[in-house]
Motif scaffolding. Structure first.
Motif, PDB file in Angstrom:
ATOM      1  N   GLN A  45      -8.951 -32.007  -0.406  1.00 35.98           N
ATOM      2  CA  GLN A  45      -9.116 -30.461  -1.172  1.00 35.98           C
ATOM      3  C   GLN A  45      -9.733 -29.589  -1.484  1.00 35.98           C
ATOM      4  O   GLN A  45      -8.907 -28.744  -1.288  1.00 35.98           O
ATOM      5  CB  GLN A  45      -9.645 -31.407  -2.066  1.00 35.98           C
ATOM      6  N   GLU A  46     -10.806 -29.447  -0.462  1.00 39.36           N
ATOM      7  CA  GLU A  46     -11.389 -28.128   0.301  1.00 39.36           C
ATOM      8  C   GLU A  46     -10.634 -27.129   0.605  1.00 39.36           C
ATOM      9  O   GLU A  46     -10.083 -26.643   1.024  1.00 39.36           O
ATOM     10  CB  GLU A  46     -12.958 -28.564   0.164  1.00 39.36           C
ATOM     11  N   TRP A  47     -10.014 -28.321   1.971  1.00 40.60           N
ATOM     12  CA  TRP A  47      -9.219 -27.629   3.078  1.00 40.60           C
ATOM     13  C   TRP A  47      -8.113 -26.974   2.342  1.00 40.60           C
ATOM     14  O   TRP A  47      -7.796 -25.793   2.680  1.00 40.60           O
ATOM     15  CB  TRP A  47      -9.057 -28.252   3.840  1.00 40.60           C
ATOM     16  N   GLU A  48      -7.512 -27.402   1.718  1.00 40.93           N
ATOM     17  CA  GLU A  48      -6.588 -26.998   0.567  1.00 40.93           C
ATOM     18  C   GLU A  48      -6.622 -25.807  -0.054  1.00 40.93           C
ATOM     19  O   GLU A  48      -6.021 -24.806  -0.331  1.00 40.93           O
ATOM     20  CB  GLU A  48      -6.012 -28.072  -0.587  1.00 40.93           C
ATOM     21  N   ALA A  49      -7.740 -26.351  -0.720  1.00 37.27           N
ATOM     22  CA  ALA A  49      -7.545 -25.068  -1.424  1.00 37.27           C
ATOM     23  C   ALA A  49      -8.856 -23.531  -0.475  1.00 37.27           C
ATOM     24  O   ALA A  49      -8.257 -22.292  -0.806  1.00 37.27           O
ATOM     25  CB  ALA A  49     -10.396 -25.185  -2.419  1.00 37.27           C
ATOM     26  N   PHE A  50      -9.041 -23.653   0.643  1.00 36.30           N
ATOM     27  CA  PHE A  50      -9.723 -22.917   1.293  1.00 36.30           C
ATOM     28  C   PHE A  50      -8.213 -21.919   2.434  1.00 36.30           C
ATOM     29  O   PHE A  50      -8.259 -21.066   2.219  1.00 36.30           O
ATOM     30  CB  PHE A  50     -10.390 -24.041   2.438  1.00 36.30           C
ATOM     31  N   ILE A  51      -7.272 -23.213   2.645  1.00 40.61           N
ATOM     32  CA  ILE A  51      -6.390 -22.548   3.263  1.00 40.61           C
ATOM     33  C   ILE A  51      -5.544 -21.402   1.624  1.00 40.61           C
ATOM     34  O   ILE A  51      -5.291 -20.341   2.166  1.00 40.61           O
ATOM     35  CB  ILE A  51      -4.937 -23.768   3.334  1.00 40.61           C
ATOM     36  N   ASN A  52      -5.419 -22.055   0.658  1.00 42.80           N
ATOM     37  CA  ASN A  52      -4.924 -21.033  -0.838  1.00 42.80           C
ATOM     38  C   ASN A  52      -5.744 -20.360  -0.673  1.00 42.80           C
ATOM     39  O   ASN A  52      -4.655 -18.807  -0.932  1.00 42.80           O
ATOM     40  CB  ASN A  52      -4.805 -21.757  -1.723  1.00 42.80           C
ATOM     41  N   ALA A  53      -6.737 -19.653  -0.329  1.00 39.11           N
ATOM     42  CA  ALA A  53      -7.571 -18.402  -0.506  1.00 39.11           C
ATOM     43  C   ALA A  53      -7.135 -17.599   0.233  1.00 39.11           C
ATOM     44  O   ALA A  53      -7.397 -16.647  -0.175  1.00 39.11           O
ATOM     45  CB  ALA A  53      -8.967 -19.394  -0.731  1.00 39.11           C
ATOM     46  N   LEU A  54      -7.193 -17.952   1.515  1.00 39.42           N
ATOM     47  CA  LEU A  54      -6.839 -17.319   2.609  1.00 39.42           C
ATOM     48  C   LEU A  54      -5.756 -16.861   2.288  1.00 39.42           C
ATOM     49  O   LEU A  54      -5.377 -15.158   3.199  1.00 39.42           O
ATOM     50  CB  LEU A  54      -7.512 -17.813   3.886  1.00 39.42           C
ATOM     51  N   THR A  55      -4.682 -17.061   2.063  1.00 38.13           N
ATOM     52  CA  THR A  55      -3.328 -16.356   2.082  1.00 38.13           C
ATOM     53  C   THR A  55      -2.968 -15.117   1.427  1.00 38.13           C
ATOM     54  O   THR A  55      -4.117 -14.967   0.761  1.00 38.13           O
ATOM     55  CB  THR A  55      -1.704 -17.531   1.986  1.00 38.13           C
ATOM     56  N   THR A  56      -1.960 -14.734   1.628  1.00 43.31           N
ATOM     57  CA  THR A  56      -1.806 -13.297   1.176  1.00 43.31           C
ATOM     58  C   THR A  56      -0.761 -13.133   0.384  1.00 43.31           C
ATOM     59  O   THR A  56       0.467 -13.607   0.956  1.00 43.31           O
ATOM     60  CB  THR A  56      -1.587 -11.938   1.805  1.00 43.31           C
ATOM     61  N   ASN A  57      -0.757 -13.243  -0.350  1.00 43.20           N
ATOM     62  CA  ASN A  57       0.634 -13.497  -1.686  1.00 43.20           C
ATOM     63  C   ASN A  57       1.575 -13.028  -2.203  1.00 43.20           C
ATOM     64  O   ASN A  57       2.815 -13.057  -3.059  1.00 43.20           O
ATOM     65  CB  ASN A  57       0.336 -14.983  -2.631  1.00 43.20           C
ATOM     66  N   LEU A  58       1.851 -11.309  -1.858  1.00 43.86           N
ATOM     67  CA  LEU A  58       2.104 -10.264  -2.476  1.00 43.86           C
ATOM     68  C   LEU A  58       3.473 -10.930  -2.334  1.00 43.86           C
ATOM     69  O   LEU A  58       3.530 -10.967  -1.391  1.00 43.86           O
ATOM     70  CB  LEU A  58       2.067  -8.766  -1.657  1.00 43.86           C
ATOM     71  N   THR A  59       4.145 -10.751  -3.526  1.00 48.59           N
ATOM     72  CA  THR A  59       5.709 -10.673  -3.438  1.00 48.59           C
ATOM     73  C   THR A  59       6.232 -10.007  -4.774  1.00 48.59           C
ATOM     74  O   THR A  59       6.037  -9.339  -5.522  1.00 48.59           O
ATOM     75  CB  THR A  59       5.933 -11.760  -3.350  1.00 48.59           C
ATOM     76  N   TYR A  60       7.445  -9.666  -4.790  1.00 49.40           N
ATOM     77  CA  TYR A  60       8.200  -8.929  -5.934  1.00 49.40           C
ATOM     78  C   TYR A  60       9.935  -9.415  -5.699  1.00 49.40           C
ATOM     79  O   TYR A  60      10.360  -9.521  -4.648  1.00 49.40           O
ATOM     80  CB  TYR A  60       8.167  -7.847  -6.128  1.00 49.40           C
ATOM     81  N   PHE A  61      10.443  -9.842  -7.273  1.00 51.25           N
ATOM     82  CA  PHE A  61      12.026  -9.662  -7.482  1.00 51.25           C
ATOM     83  C   PHE A  61      12.903  -8.558  -5.900  1.00 51.25           C
ATOM     84  O   PHE A  61      12.639  -7.247  -6.051  1.00 51.25           O
ATOM     85  CB  PHE A  61      12.463 -10.019  -8.586  1.00 51.25           C
ATOM     86  N   PHE A  62      13.540  -9.195  -5.710  1.00 50.68           N
ATOM     87  CA  PHE A  62      14.536  -8.370  -4.850  1.00 50.68           C
ATOM     88  C   PHE A  62      13.353  -7.350  -3.762  1.00 50.68           C
ATOM     89  O   PHE A  62      14.253  -6.489  -3.528  1.00 50.68           O
ATOM     90  CB  PHE A  62      15.937  -7.856  -5.664  1.00 50.68           C
ATOM     91  N   ARG A  63      12.652  -7.819  -3.344  1.00 48.87           N
ATOM     92  CA  ARG A  63      11.726  -6.895  -2.520  1.00 48.87           C
ATOM     93  C   ARG A  63      13.148  -7.014  -1.422  1.00 48.87           C
ATOM     94  O   ARG A  63      13.909  -7.269  -0.528  1.00 48.87           O
ATOM     95  CB  ARG A  63      11.095  -8.192  -1.737  1.00 48.87           C
ATOM     96  N   GLU A  64      13.383  -5.786  -0.927  1.00 51.31           N
ATOM     97  CA  GLU A  64      13.536  -5.069   0.667  1.00 51.31           C
ATOM     98  C   GLU A  64      15.256  -5.467   0.093  1.00 51.31           C
ATOM     99  O   GLU A  64      15.773  -6.609   0.496  1.00 51.31           O
ATOM    100  CB  GLU A  64      13.304  -5.381   1.991  1.00 51.31           C
TER     101      GLU A  64
END
Ligand SMILES: C[S@@+](CC[C@H](N)C(=O)[O-])C[C@H]1O[C@@H](n2cnc3c(N)ncnc32)[C@H](O)[C@@H]1O
Length: 270
Positions: A66-85
């Motif tokens: 469970q902590e491994w999952e939280a660890f990965i979730n914390a270190l990803t960068t998730n910036l996105t938006y509708f119709f990007r590019e």
């Protein structure tokens, strides 16, 4: 060592964390990311009642899933938006417009869902139907963003740059200045967890297009090549691979050829 901090964080801790996230998710963190790592993981130490990063590393070393999952979730960068590019979506429509078969698309780093929903809206417009012959697999390694993607609820401010027509057709209003993606658009997509680093991916092509945008920048060339080698046989012979605006795959010229505007086709395609 960084002192005067809530948690003890040594260069050795950073080095271990760097190796751990690289091995699990392929994410390459350079030394300028120490502060980022500290602030993103501080909440995990707090949640686990720990005083030092070394204790947190020991917790992960004990294999706490469970902590491994939280660890990965914390270190990803998730910036996105509708119709990007946005030009990519026009290209996607152009590409599948003459398809005589049901269309299969993969959004391989979907984050909170905006990219996959943009693909689905593009397909609905192309076919003039809310139920086009299109399936979209949307995946990410981060389970928190996948939950948000599945919910399909966004702040009104996130869609304010979309034409009103799209808002009217594909969203309904939700409480608290929020909007909800309509069920038909949602039904075109299957959200699932896939780590691009995994040996096996639970997907079967052939895909008409794979969107893998703004994630390869977090991987080194070796990891990118490993993933691109696995994308190639999953694409239709005339399939397209969409990359992010700052990503380029010229190091795998044997597999992919630039078609323009960070869109690639198979090098073997005539
Ligand atoms: C910056 S977002 C890009 C989102 C979207 N593709 C776009 O271009 O707007 C990068 C996404 O890649 C995901 N990611 C990072 N490492 C991954 C991996 N090993 N496998 C799958 N997804 C990964 C992150 O969780 C994050 O949601």
């Amino acid at each position: 060592m960084i002192t005067g901090r809530e948690f003890t964080f040594t260069p050795q801790d950073f080095e271990r964390i760097r190796t751990m996230i690289y091995d699990r998710a392929g994410i390459s963190l350079n030394f300028s990311k120490q502060e980022m790592v500290y602030s993103r993981l501080a909440k995990r130490l707090r949640a686990n009642n720990l005083a030092a990063f070394s204790e947190y590393i020991a917790l992960l070393d004990r294999g706490n899933t469970q902590e491994w999952e939280a660890f990965i979730n914390a270190l990803t960068t998730n910036l996105t938006y509708f119709f990007r590019e946005a030009h990519h979506f026009a290209l996607l429509a152009e590409h599948v417009k003459s398809a005589k078969h049901p269309v299969l698309l993969w959004c391989a780093a979907s984050s909170t869902g905006e990219e996959a929903y943009s693909m689905a809206m593009t397909m609905a417009e192309l076919y003039g139907s809310m139920n086009p012959p299109v399936r979209i697999i949307a995946s990410d390694v981060d389970t928190t963003v996948l939950e948000k993607a599945r919910a399909g609820v966004y702040n009104l401010s996130q869609i304010e740059r979309l034409p009103h027509e799209k808002f009217r057709k594909y969203f309904t209003e939700a409480p608290g200045n929020q909007v909800r993606i309509c069920t038909e658009i949602k039904n075109m997509i299957t959200f699932t967890k896939i780590n691009l680093l995994d040996e096996r991916w639970p997907v079967k092509g052939p895909f008409d297009a794979i969107f893998c945008r703004n994630v390869m920048i977090y991987f080194d060339k070796k990891t990118q090549a490993r993933i691109l080698e696995k994308f190639a046989p999953l694409l239709r012979q005339d399939g397209l691979l969409f990359a992010g605006h700052s990503e380029s795959f010229h190091h795998v010229a044997n597999l992919f050829r630039l078609r323009g505007k960070t869109v690639y086709e198979l090098a073997s395609h005539g």
